[in-house]
Design an enzyme around this catalytic site. Structure first.
Site, mmCIF file in Angstrom:
data_model
loop_
_atom_site.group_PDB
_atom_site.id
_atom_site.type_symbol
_atom_site.label_atom_id
_atom_site.label_comp_id
_atom_site.label_asym_id
_atom_site.label_seq_id
_atom_site.Cartn_x
_atom_site.Cartn_y
_atom_site.Cartn_z
ATOM 1 N N THR A 1 -39.691 64.351 -15.220
ATOM 2 C CA THR A 1 -40.130 65.370 -16.175
ATOM 3 C C THR A 1 -39.392 66.675 -15.927
ATOM 4 O OG1 THR A 1 -42.304 64.345 -16.265
ATOM 5 C CG2 THR A 1 -42.155 66.631 -17.016
ATOM 6 N N SER B 1 -26.869 77.032 -9.251
ATOM 7 C CA SER B 1 -28.285 77.137 -8.919
ATOM 8 C C SER B 1 -28.848 78.470 -9.393
ATOM 9 C CB SER B 1 -28.425 77.013 -7.399
ATOM 10 O OG SER B 1 -29.777 76.948 -7.034
ATOM 11 N N ALA B 2 -30.023 78.433 -10.049
ATOM 12 C CA ALA B 2 -30.574 79.639 -10.683
ATOM 13 C C ALA B 2 -30.967 80.728 -9.681
ATOM 14 C CB ALA B 2 -31.784 79.257 -11.539
ATOM 15 N N HIS B 3 -31.477 80.323 -8.512
ATOM 16 C CA HIS B 3 -32.020 81.357 -7.609
ATOM 17 C C HIS B 3 -30.947 82.219 -6.953
ATOM 18 C CE1 HIS B 3 -31.456 79.658 -3.432
ATOM 19 N NE2 HIS B 3 -31.282 78.545 -4.122
ATOM 20 N N ALA C 1 -28.435 73.340 -6.665
ATOM 21 C CA ALA C 1 -27.043 72.968 -6.414
ATOM 22 C C ALA C 1 -26.925 71.764 -5.483
ATOM 23 C CB ALA C 1 -26.276 74.155 -5.843
ATOM 24 N N THR C 2 -27.808 71.681 -4.492
ATOM 25 C CA THR C 2 -27.734 70.569 -3.543
ATOM 26 C C THR C 2 -27.887 69.229 -4.267
ATOM 27 O OG1 THR C 2 -28.648 71.978 -1.801
ATOM 28 C CG2 THR C 2 -28.726 69.599 -1.422
ATOM 29 N N CYS D 1 -29.212 78.466 5.503
ATOM 30 C CA CYS D 1 -29.726 77.158 5.874
ATOM 31 C C CYS D 1 -29.470 76.864 7.347
ATOM 32 C CB CYS D 1 -29.067 76.080 5.026
ATOM 33 S SG CYS D 1 -28.418 76.705 3.489
ATOM 34 N N GLN E 1 -22.013 80.313 -5.884
ATOM 35 C CA GLN E 1 -21.904 81.753 -5.605
ATOM 36 C C GLN E 1 -21.106 82.489 -6.672
ATOM 37 O OE1 GLN E 1 -23.544 83.478 -3.462
ATOM 38 N NE2 GLN E 1 -24.365 81.853 -2.171
ATOM 39 N N ASN F 1 -19.763 81.049 0.211
ATOM 40 C CA ASN F 1 -21.026 81.757 0.412
ATOM 41 C C ASN F 1 -21.043 82.654 1.641
ATOM 42 O OD1 ASN F 1 -20.930 78.901 1.334
ATOM 43 N ND2 ASN F 1 -22.800 79.464 2.426
HETATM 44 C C1 LIG Z 1 -27.099 78.194 -2.001
HETATM 45 C C2 LIG Z 1 -25.901 77.324 -2.082
HETATM 46 C C3 LIG Z 1 -26.008 75.934 -2.265
HETATM 47 C C4 LIG Z 1 -27.354 75.238 -2.301
HETATM 48 O O1 LIG Z 1 -28.096 75.614 -3.422
HETATM 49 P P1 LIG Z 1 -29.614 75.132 -3.603
HETATM 50 O O2 LIG Z 1 -29.974 75.570 -4.964
HETATM 51 O O3 LIG Z 1 -30.396 75.833 -2.560
HETATM 52 O O4 LIG Z 1 -29.634 73.669 -3.466
HETATM 53 C C5 LIG Z 1 -24.865 75.192 -2.368
HETATM 54 N N1 LIG Z 1 -23.647 75.772 -2.322
HETATM 55 C C6 LIG Z 1 -23.491 77.090 -2.159
HETATM 56 C C7 LIG Z 1 -22.126 77.680 -2.130
HETATM 57 C C8 LIG Z 1 -24.604 77.912 -2.030
HETATM 58 O O5 LIG Z 1 -24.448 79.221 -1.855
#
Ligand SMILES: *Cc1c(COP(=O)(O)O)cnc(C)c1O
Length: 379
Positions: free
Chosen positions: A239, A199-201, A73-74, A324, A179, A151
């Site tokens: 890639t 973001s997948a994680h 996401a960043t 973070c 989120q 978040n």
């Molecule tokens: C975790 C998060 C991000 C950052 O995501 P990354 O995949 O770690 O770069 C950005 N915005 C929100 C709201 C998040 O919870």
């Protein structure tokens, strides 16, 4: 024997789903080829990537050619904020409760490019202040960046109404939906979103992969920030992270199937946790209770510093503010944005639950927390 970890920090990251892992594994070994290669093996991998792209795009209501894969996401937010321009407009808007990935990027981009930048306050419940927003947005506004789900507090903004106002002024809307995607239904058309980061994680996928949705209408105003081999139609060179993308697509597929079930289950656990915690004296929920995602609970424990709590809780993983920023002991900018003073912001804990949690875990956590609160208040 060390007790097993009770993980109540799903908004920081999630454990990879076993099915996602299994889907990814062949792409480290058998299907290791570069999807950009024109030999048969490369083309085979490329076809599987195209399939994954379709799956991810479809999951958020978009088309495959509106998807760009990134490292998370960043990066998606950086591409959207730094990449957009129409040569005329020079004003950015965001809210003070956004993730740092948005706040720092918007601020930095504005300073370096001489753009005007409005970082708007929110109401005490974390929801957008419509009056301030209407005052701020003009026909010079290029981009408005507002998140769908916060978040730290779980607050859900009315993105549909925001996008209508943004479009009425001819501006674009970037939505950090990190989120939300995977937890609640997200449809870019229904919400009127032009650019969307995820973001997948955060939804049981792998770390280091995410996406930026780029609607057809903004495509021509967006310039690549990572250049090189011209992958992804020159929108983001490098890639492709093949195992990551395959894993994210699988995580979307699972979320699609299980969303209702998981939401009901996790919501009931959150309700149980919150009811029990609010029985402790001197506690309160931070942020809107009504407009809130089902897995998050941000609680103020008057006069009990959260850093002290987190250390003492040991194998119970909770968070003060976002992951973070938890190395610092600065009060959360989100909670301060809601009007909390420094001390109350430093005495708040974020609980974020997920499908791996059980009622027994919640009971153990509540008992431990309530004991610690009593102990610390005596000291
Ligand atoms: C975790 C998060 C991000 C950052 O995501 P990354 O995949 O770690 O770069 C950005 N915005 C929100 C709201 C998040 O919870």
């Amino acid at each position: 024997m060390t007790p097993p970890t009770i993980y109540l920090d799903y908004n920081a990251t999630t454990r990879l789903d076993e099915e996602v892992l299994q889907a990814m594994l062949p792409f480290f070994t058998e299907y290791y080829q570069n999807p950009g290669s024109s030999h048969l093996a490369g083309l085979t991998v490329n076809e599987l990537i195209e399939n994954a792209c379709w799956q991810v795009a479809d999951f958020i209501g978009g088309k495959p050619d509106e998807m760009v894969f990134t490292s998370g996401a960043t990066e998606s937010i950086n591409l959207a904020v730094r990449g957009i321009s129409n040569g005329k407009r020079d004003h950015l808007i965001t809210l003070c409760t956004e993730h740092k990935a948005v706040l720092d990027t918007v601020t930095d981009h504005a300073v370096k490019n001489n753009l005007a930048c409005s970082i708007l306050p929110v109401q005490n419940d974390g929801l957008i202040d419509w009056e301030r927003f209407e005052e701020a947005i003009t026909d010079q506004t290029l981009l408005v960046s507002i998140m769908l789900v916060n978040n730290e507090t779980g607050t859900i903004q009315n993105i549909k109404k925001i996008s209508e106002m943004v479009h009425a002024k001819g501006a674009f809307l970037l939505c950090d939906a990190t989120q939300a995607v995977g937890k609640i239904p997200v449809d870019v058309h229904e919400l009127g979103i032009d650019l969307m980061a995820f973001s997948a994680h955060k939804f049981y996928g792998p770390k280091g992969v995410g996406g930026l949705y780029i609607s057809k209408s903004v495509r021509k105003y967006l310039e690549a920030q990572i250049t090189g081999g011209g992958q992804q139609k020159n929108r983001r060179s490098g890639t492709l992270n093949v195992p990551g993308i395959i894993g994210m697509a699988k995580a979307c597929e699972i979320a699609n199937k299980r969303m209702d079930h998981d939401a009901t289950y996790v919501k009931s656990l959150r309700g149980h946790l919150e009811n029990k915690l609010l029985e402790i004296e001197g506690t309160a929920v931070n942020g809107s209770v009504e407009h809130r995602i089902f897995n998050t609970s941000n609680i103020l424990f008057k006069n009990v510093f959260s850093e002290q709590m987190i250390l003492s809780l040991q194998h119970i993983s909770v968070s003060s503010g976002s992951a973070c920023s938890s190395v610092t002991t600065e009060p959360s900018h989100v909670l301060k944005g809601l009007g909390l003073n420094d001390e109350d912001a430093l005495c708040s804990l974020r609980f974020s639950l997920g499908k791996g949690n059980t009622k027994e875990e919640i009971d153990v956590a509540v008992q431990r927390i309530s004991g610690l609160v009593t102990q610390f208040r005596k000291e």
